[in-house]
Design a protein around this motif. Structure first.
Motif, PDB file in Angstrom:
ATOM      1  N   TRP A  30      11.984  27.033  39.248  1.00  0.00           N
ATOM      2  CA  TRP A  30      12.185  28.015  40.330  1.00  0.00           C
ATOM      3  C   TRP A  30      11.804  29.421  39.845  1.00  0.00           C
ATOM      4  N   HIS A  71      16.678  25.352  38.721  1.00  0.00           N
ATOM      5  CA  HIS A  71      16.902  26.714  39.223  1.00  0.00           C
ATOM      6  C   HIS A  71      17.461  27.685  38.195  1.00  0.00           C
ATOM      7  N   SER A  72      17.869  27.209  37.046  1.00  0.00           N
ATOM      8  CA  SER A  72      18.395  28.168  36.076  1.00  0.00           C
ATOM      9  C   SER A  72      17.258  29.055  35.571  1.00  0.00           C
ATOM     10  N   LEU A 110      19.151  17.585  45.311  1.00  0.00           N
ATOM     11  CA  LEU A 110      19.263  18.988  45.720  1.00  0.00           C
ATOM     12  C   LEU A 110      20.387  19.091  46.754  1.00  0.00           C
ATOM     13  N   GLY A 128      25.948  24.506  47.113  1.00  0.00           N
ATOM     14  CA  GLY A 128      25.138  25.713  46.978  1.00  0.00           C
ATOM     15  C   GLY A 128      24.703  26.301  48.314  1.00  0.00           C
ATOM     16  N   THR A 133      18.557  24.457  45.771  1.00  0.00           N
ATOM     17  CA  THR A 133      19.148  24.487  44.416  1.00  0.00           C
ATOM     18  C   THR A 133      19.596  23.072  44.026  1.00  0.00           C
ATOM     19  N   LEU A 138      24.491  23.306  39.008  1.00  0.00           N
ATOM     20  CA  LEU A 138      25.485  24.024  39.818  1.00  0.00           C
ATOM     21  C   LEU A 138      26.863  23.381  39.690  1.00  0.00           C
ATOM     22  N   HIS A 304      10.570  29.893  45.482  1.00  0.00           N
ATOM     23  CA  HIS A 304      10.175  29.413  44.154  1.00  0.00           C
ATOM     24  C   HIS A 304       9.002  30.247  43.626  1.00  0.00           C
TER      25      HIS A 304
END
Ligand SMILES: Cc1cc2nc3c(=O)[nH]c(=O)nc-3n(C[C@H](O)[C@H](O)[C@H](O)COP(=O)(O)OP(=O)(O)OC[C@H]3O[C@@H](n4cnc5c(N)ncnc54)[C@H](O)[C@@H]3O)c2cc1C
Length: 466
Positions: A30, A71-72, A110, A128, A133, A138, A304
């Protein structure tokens, strides 16, 4: 047999190598700055395949990274020259149990997959607020979203996980099976293994809710924050939430945007947020919307493929003076358009989250405070932009840190939510500072399940001495 061929033969799934046509796609994340040039990218088809990959990497001494949704911004789901286990291609299914009490969620799903399965079955659970995400990072870092006022952190709803450990063993962890591991997985991140399935409690959910976005010109920030403070101090019901973003619009105009959420009828929602509406936003999209739509409000900005720096802190509540000063910094730092900066106040009623004792799970931040997320995004490669973004965010964050020291009732303004870190290498002191009283127990669990530190990314936990 070459190592490549050996790995290919070792597990059920696909292997992508540098030079393959889909290699760039396989290492994409991302945030562009979270990408690393892995030597092997694996897409296992099932839990046994994950176990085989872990064993193969261990016997060949190759470092592992695990990717959920990617996503991190820290790069913790990537590996320079190592091996990536990407769960997102096959281990991404979501179903609901027949009695509609729990979700079975693949470790690489996701949140949009969860939202879809939920609406089909008339159930929901906290998750989320940006639906692309990943569930993996998460959940393991704690997790919160619009339903957290009612049902708490995502980890508070975790019933069981299936996990591949550092020695390749596949175990289930729950309150009754491997309870110490289960405790650590609820907030301790990807430090203990590869989770291939999460089982999360779910709750009956009406199909529509009241939600949308209200936009105000940036010059009205003080009034908006005053209303937010009044709303917050009045003690919103567990069914309400607000996310407040202070930034510039894509057209570079100063703008303050709030997402309002009420898990109920439109007329009640309008009543709850009447003071925000009475301010006369320039745009107001709040309406009755199908539940999954609430987690799409930010998709147009949370796109993204941009460079990203994120960090966070906490505050006792929305404070107009602090926010006005911080917003000056946002406008100053984003003026030339090279780096977009923003801060986001996350206003989830906190009683349910705070009702769980801090030592009951590894997740450490349960005191009644609001979260503040700082974000910089830009498009040009080059260390000078990364340095600039970090410095600019520091100047915005500093306003909150300094202001926080004057806020009554604030306990420990730093650090913020652990899942918003962008740092690839964090000193042990950062991890200790995040987990505080829970750190020693995490070290003991780490010693028991991963003493050779196979899963060392994100906030690293030093295994306790034997
Ligand atoms: C646009 C955006 C919106 C966000 N919104 C929210 C929000 O509403 N609420 C919230 O709480 N947080 C939110 N976050 C923060 C989010 O929790 C983290 O970025 C989290 O790391 C994302 O998980 P992921 O699986 O996509 O990440 P990844 O980059 O894939 O993984 C992050 C870390 O978790 C590990 N990991 C992932 N999956 C697994 C698994 N199955 N088993 C073991 N380890 C695993 C990885 O190895 C890595 O260390 C948001 C982040 C972004 C970028």
């Amino acid at each position: 047999m070459s190592l490549d061929a050996e790995l290919r033969a070792a597990f059920n799934g696909e292997l992508v190598l540098p030079g393959d046509p889909d290699y760039a796609n396989a290492i994409a994340r991302w945030a562009i700055n979270a990408e690393r040039k892995a030597r092997y990218v694996t897409f296992p088809k099932d839990t046994q395949a994950v176990s085989a990959i872990v064993n193969w990497a261990d016997s060949n001494n190759i470092p592992i990274a695990v990717k959920g949704g990617g996503h991190s911004a820290s790069g913790s789901s990537s590996s320079e020259d190592g091996l990536v286990i990407d769960l997102g291609r096959h281990l991404n299914k979501v179903t609901v149990s027949e009695d509609k009490k729990v979700f079975f969620i693949g470790g690489g799903a996701l949140w949009e997959d969860v939202d879809r399965a939920g609406v089909e079955n008339g159930v929901a659970t906290p998750g989320g607020t940006v639906n692309h995400t990943g569930v993996g990072g998460l959940i393991l870092g704690g997790g919160y979203g619009y339903l957290s006022g009612e049902y708490g952190m995502v980890v508070d709803n975790l019933v069981e996980v299936t996990i591949v450990l550092a020695d390749g063993r596949i175990v289930t962890a729950s309150e009754i099976s491997e309870p110490d591991l289960f405790w650590a997985l609820r907030g301790g991140g990807g430090n203990f293994g590869v989770v291939t399935q999460f089982v999360l409690k779910c709750y009956p959910q009406r199909p529509t809710v009241y939600g949308g976005r209200l936009f105000y010109p940036g010059e009205r920030i003080k009034e908006v924050i005053e209303v937010a403070r009044k709303w917050w101090n009045a003690g919103p019901s567990a069914k309400e939430a607000v996310l407040l973003t202070a930034a510039r619009s894509p057209a570079r105009e100063p703008v303050v945007a709030i997402n309002v959420f009420y898990n109920g009828e439109v007329s009640d929602g309008e009543e709850k947020f009447k003071d925000f509406i009475a301010l006369g936003p320039i745009v107001n999209t709040a309406a009755e919307v199908p539940v999954p739509v609430i987690n799409t409000f930010q998709n147009t900005v949370a796109v993204h493929g941009r460079y990203t720096y994120m960090t966070a802190t906490s505050q006792a509540g929305p404070d107009p003076d602090i926010c006005v000063s911080a917003y000056h910094e946002v406008l100053k730092t984003s003026e030339d358009g090279a780096v977009d900066t923003a801060f986001i106040l996350e206003l989830y009623p906190h009683e349910k989250i705070a009702s769980v004792p801090v030592e009951a799970t590894a997740f450490p931040a349960r005191k009644s405070q609001i979260g503040v997320l700082f974000m910089a995004r830009w498009d040009e490669a080059g260390q000078q932009f990364a340095d600039r973004a970090k410095n600019e965010i520091r100047s915005i964050k500093d306003v909150f840190i300094q202001g926080a020291s004057k806020q009554a009732g604030l306990v420990d303004p730093e650090p913020g939510y652990s899942n918003y870190t962008s740092e690839e290498k964090l000193p042990a002191s950062s991890t200790k500072n995040i987990f505080k009283g829970n750190y020693a127990r995490l070290q003991r669990v780490k010693h028991q399940y991963d003493r050779n530190n196979v899963f060392f990314r994100w906030y690293g936990i030093e295994p306790a001495a034997a």
